[in-house]
Design a protein around this motif. Structure first.
Motif, PDB file in Angstrom:
ATOM      1  N   VAL A   1      -2.764   5.532   2.929  1.00  0.00           N
ATOM      2  CA  VAL A   1      -3.201   4.254   2.360  1.00  0.00           C
ATOM      3  C   VAL A   1      -4.456   3.775   3.078  1.00  0.00           C
ATOM      4  CG1 VAL A   1      -2.567   1.836   1.958  1.00  0.00           C
ATOM      5  CG2 VAL A   1      -0.851   3.637   1.655  1.00  0.00           C
ATOM      6  N   GLU A   2      -4.468   3.906   4.392  1.00  0.00           N
ATOM      7  CA  GLU A   2      -5.625   3.476   5.173  1.00  0.00           C
ATOM      8  C   GLU A   2      -6.858   4.315   4.849  1.00  0.00           C
ATOM      9  OE1 GLU A   2      -6.866   2.457   9.794  1.00  0.00           O
ATOM     10  OE2 GLU A   2      -4.828   3.147   9.328  1.00  0.00           O
TER      11      GLU A   2
ATOM     12  N   GLN B   1      -8.657   0.454   5.096  1.00  0.00           N
ATOM     13  CA  GLN B   1      -7.957  -0.641   5.769  1.00  0.00           C
ATOM     14  C   GLN B   1      -6.463  -0.370   5.703  1.00  0.00           C
ATOM     15  OE1 GLN B   1      -9.464  -3.407   2.514  1.00  0.00           O
ATOM     16  NE2 GLN B   1      -7.479  -4.377   2.949  1.00  0.00           N
ATOM     17  N   ARG B   2      -5.740  -0.949   6.645  1.00  0.00           N
ATOM     18  CA  ARG B   2      -4.296  -0.730   6.702  1.00  0.00           C
ATOM     19  C   ARG B   2      -3.617  -1.351   5.486  1.00  0.00           C
ATOM     20  NH1 ARG B   2      -2.135   0.884  11.531  1.00  0.00           N
ATOM     21  NH2 ARG B   2      -0.244  -0.333  11.162  1.00  0.00           N
ATOM     22  N   GLY B   3      -2.525  -0.733   5.063  1.00  0.00           N
ATOM     23  CA  GLY B   3      -1.822  -1.193   3.878  1.00  0.00           C
ATOM     24  C   GLY B   3      -1.372  -2.630   3.944  1.00  0.00           C
ATOM     25  N   GLU B   4      -0.936  -3.082   5.131  1.00  0.00           N
ATOM     26  CA  GLU B   4      -0.455  -4.460   5.236  1.00  0.00           C
ATOM     27  C   GLU B   4      -1.546  -5.504   5.025  1.00  0.00           C
ATOM     28  OE1 GLU B   4      -0.463  -2.823   9.562  1.00  0.00           O
ATOM     29  OE2 GLU B   4       0.066  -2.082   7.573  1.00  0.00           O
ATOM     30  N   THR B   5      -2.816  -5.059   5.066  1.00  0.00           N
ATOM     31  CA  THR B   5      -3.911  -6.006   4.814  1.00  0.00           C
ATOM     32  C   THR B   5      -4.252  -6.120   3.326  1.00  0.00           C
ATOM     33  OG1 THR B   5      -5.660  -4.352   5.081  1.00  0.00           O
ATOM     34  CG2 THR B   5      -4.882  -5.474   7.080  1.00  0.00           C
ATOM     35  N   LEU B   6      -3.698  -5.219   2.498  1.00  0.00           N
ATOM     36  CA  LEU B   6      -3.941  -5.315   1.054  1.00  0.00           C
ATOM     37  C   LEU B   6      -3.158  -6.498   0.487  1.00  0.00           C
ATOM     38  CD1 LEU B   6      -3.622  -1.585  -0.108  1.00  0.00           C
ATOM     39  CD2 LEU B   6      -5.717  -2.895   0.223  1.00  0.00           C
ATOM     40  N   PRO B   7      -3.738  -7.238  -0.427  1.00  0.00           N
ATOM     41  CA  PRO B   7      -3.001  -8.362  -1.012  1.00  0.00           C
ATOM     42  C   PRO B   7      -1.784  -7.891  -1.795  1.00  0.00           C
ATOM     43  CG  PRO B   7      -5.091  -8.024  -2.169  1.00  0.00           C
ATOM     44  CD  PRO B   7      -5.098  -7.107  -0.988  1.00  0.00           C
ATOM     45  N   ASP B   8      -0.777  -8.752  -1.880  1.00  0.00           N
ATOM     46  CA  ASP B   8       0.471  -8.391  -2.564  1.00  0.00           C
ATOM     47  C   ASP B   8       0.262  -8.065  -4.033  1.00  0.00           C
ATOM     48  OD1 ASP B   8       1.644  -8.824  -0.149  1.00  0.00           O
ATOM     49  OD2 ASP B   8       2.803 -10.586  -0.767  1.00  0.00           O
ATOM     50  N   ASP B   9      -0.760  -8.641  -4.648  1.00  0.00           N
ATOM     51  CA  ASP B   9      -0.991  -8.403  -6.077  1.00  0.00           C
ATOM     52  C   ASP B   9      -1.961  -7.238  -6.333  1.00  0.00           C
ATOM     53  OD1 ASP B   9      -3.291  -9.625  -5.169  1.00  0.00           O
ATOM     54  OD2 ASP B   9      -3.382 -11.115  -6.784  1.00  0.00           O
ATOM     55  N   HIS B  10      -2.265  -6.458  -5.307  1.00  0.00           N
ATOM     56  CA  HIS B  10      -3.164  -5.314  -5.481  1.00  0.00           C
ATOM     57  C   HIS B  10      -2.487  -4.291  -6.398  1.00  0.00           C
ATOM     58  CE1 HIS B  10      -5.759  -1.911  -4.613  1.00  0.00           C
ATOM     59  NE2 HIS B  10      -6.585  -2.739  -3.985  1.00  0.00           N
ATOM     60  N   PRO B  11      -3.205  -3.746  -7.380  1.00  0.00           N
ATOM     61  CA  PRO B  11      -2.585  -2.798  -8.325  1.00  0.00           C
ATOM     62  C   PRO B  11      -2.068  -1.518  -7.671  1.00  0.00           C
ATOM     63  CG  PRO B  11      -4.953  -2.972  -8.702  1.00  0.00           C
ATOM     64  CD  PRO B  11      -4.591  -4.038  -7.722  1.00  0.00           C
ATOM     65  N   PHE B  12      -2.550  -1.198  -6.477  1.00  0.00           N
ATOM     66  CA  PHE B  12      -2.087   0.020  -5.821  1.00  0.00           C
ATOM     67  C   PHE B  12      -0.602  -0.024  -5.501  1.00  0.00           C
ATOM     68  CE2 PHE B  12      -0.995   2.207  -1.852  1.00  0.00           C
ATOM     69  CZ  PHE B  12      -1.115   3.511  -2.302  1.00  0.00           C
ATOM     70  N   TRP B  13      -0.050  -1.203  -5.243  1.00  0.00           N
ATOM     71  CA  TRP B  13       1.355  -1.270  -4.854  1.00  0.00           C
ATOM     72  C   TRP B  13       2.277  -0.716  -5.944  1.00  0.00           C
ATOM     73  CZ3 TRP B  13       1.784  -1.013  -0.082  1.00  0.00           C
ATOM     74  CH2 TRP B  13       0.985  -1.746   0.785  1.00  0.00           C
ATOM     75  N   ASP B  14       1.890  -0.877  -7.172  1.00  0.00           N
ATOM     76  CA  ASP B  14       2.692  -0.312  -8.262  1.00  0.00           C
ATOM     77  C   ASP B  14       2.617   1.220  -8.239  1.00  0.00           C
ATOM     78  OD1 ASP B  14       4.337  -0.871 -10.661  1.00  0.00           O
ATOM     79  OD2 ASP B  14       2.706   0.160 -11.700  1.00  0.00           O
ATOM     80  N   VAL B  15       1.449   1.758  -7.956  1.00  0.00           N
ATOM     81  CA  VAL B  15       1.271   3.213  -7.833  1.00  0.00           C
ATOM     82  C   VAL B  15       2.083   3.729  -6.645  1.00  0.00           C
ATOM     83  CG1 VAL B  15      -0.425   5.045  -7.389  1.00  0.00           C
ATOM     84  CG2 VAL B  15      -1.018   3.128  -8.887  1.00  0.00           C
ATOM     85  N   GLU B  16       2.006   3.009  -5.534  1.00  0.00           N
ATOM     86  CA  GLU B  16       2.743   3.391  -4.322  1.00  0.00           C
ATOM     87  C   GLU B  16       4.252   3.425  -4.578  1.00  0.00           C
ATOM     88  OE1 GLU B  16       3.140   3.889   0.072  1.00  0.00           O
ATOM     89  OE2 GLU B  16       1.741   4.461  -1.482  1.00  0.00           O
TER      90      GLU B  16
END
Length: 195
Positions: free
Chosen positions: A88-89, A94-109
């Protein structure tokens, strides 16, 4: 009564019926009924030719949805190469925990994690799946992974833990952030030298 998937005969032979608690087909192993057949007996790690590397299973990656080719130096887009914290980094700088909660990547993850869990469920039939690590620290990840796991299984595993109690089946470690360190100590204490 559980609905059966509709089979299109143009696609080939009839698929196996869903597997579950009430499946008494003579050719099926019933892990629930025969504890001695569990793939991980007596809570000891499963050992074989080499240590298991379940993080390196191959996943289906849609290049249109996710153009990142992976961070694994051996396989590129294996599970670890796509979904682990370092991947993810590397993907975002950047580290995953710094990505906003609504980032579309979280659904892919969540989709990648669910794919891996489905493979583990179908291959090892674990009684419970415990997931830790940095990417699972987001509150919304567990519900998303559980939902996607159920969707991918599509009713094939006809068991109450999957169908009704998925929140008790896919869980965070009870030891929280200490699970990795304490687990390593426990493995070291129980290890034996094999020649």
């Amino acid at each position: 009564v559980h609905p059966q998937p509709v089979h299109d005969r143009r696609r080939g032979p009839e698929p196996h019926p869903p597997r579950g608690e009430d499946d008494h087909h003579p050719g099926r192993r019933q892990h629930e009924d025969h504890p001695h057949r569990r793939p991980v007996p007596d809570r000891q790690p499963l050992r074989g030719l080499v240590s298991l590397e379940m993080g390196h299973i191959r996943l289906a990656r849609d290049p249109q949805l996710d153009p990142f080719q992976g961070a694994c130096p051996y396989h590129g887009d294996c599970f670890e190469g796509l979904a682990a914290g370092p991947a993810v980094e590397k993907r975002f700088g950047q580290r995953g925990e710094t990505l906003p909660d609504d980032h579309p990547f979280w659904d892919v993850e969540a989709g990648y994690i669910a794919q891996a869990l489905v493979n583990y469920i179908l291959s090892l039939a674990p009684q419970r799946i415990i997931i830790g690590g940095g990417v699972m620290q987001k509150d919304f990840m567990f519900p998303s992974v559980r939902r996607k796991t159920q969707e991918l299984l599509n009713g094939y595993i006809n068991h109450a833990m999957i169908l009704k109690h998925i929140d008790e089946y896919i869980v965070p470690p009870a030891l929280g952030g200490r699970a990795g360190v304490l687990g390593s100590i426990a493995l070291a204490m129980n290890s034996t030298v094999v020649e």
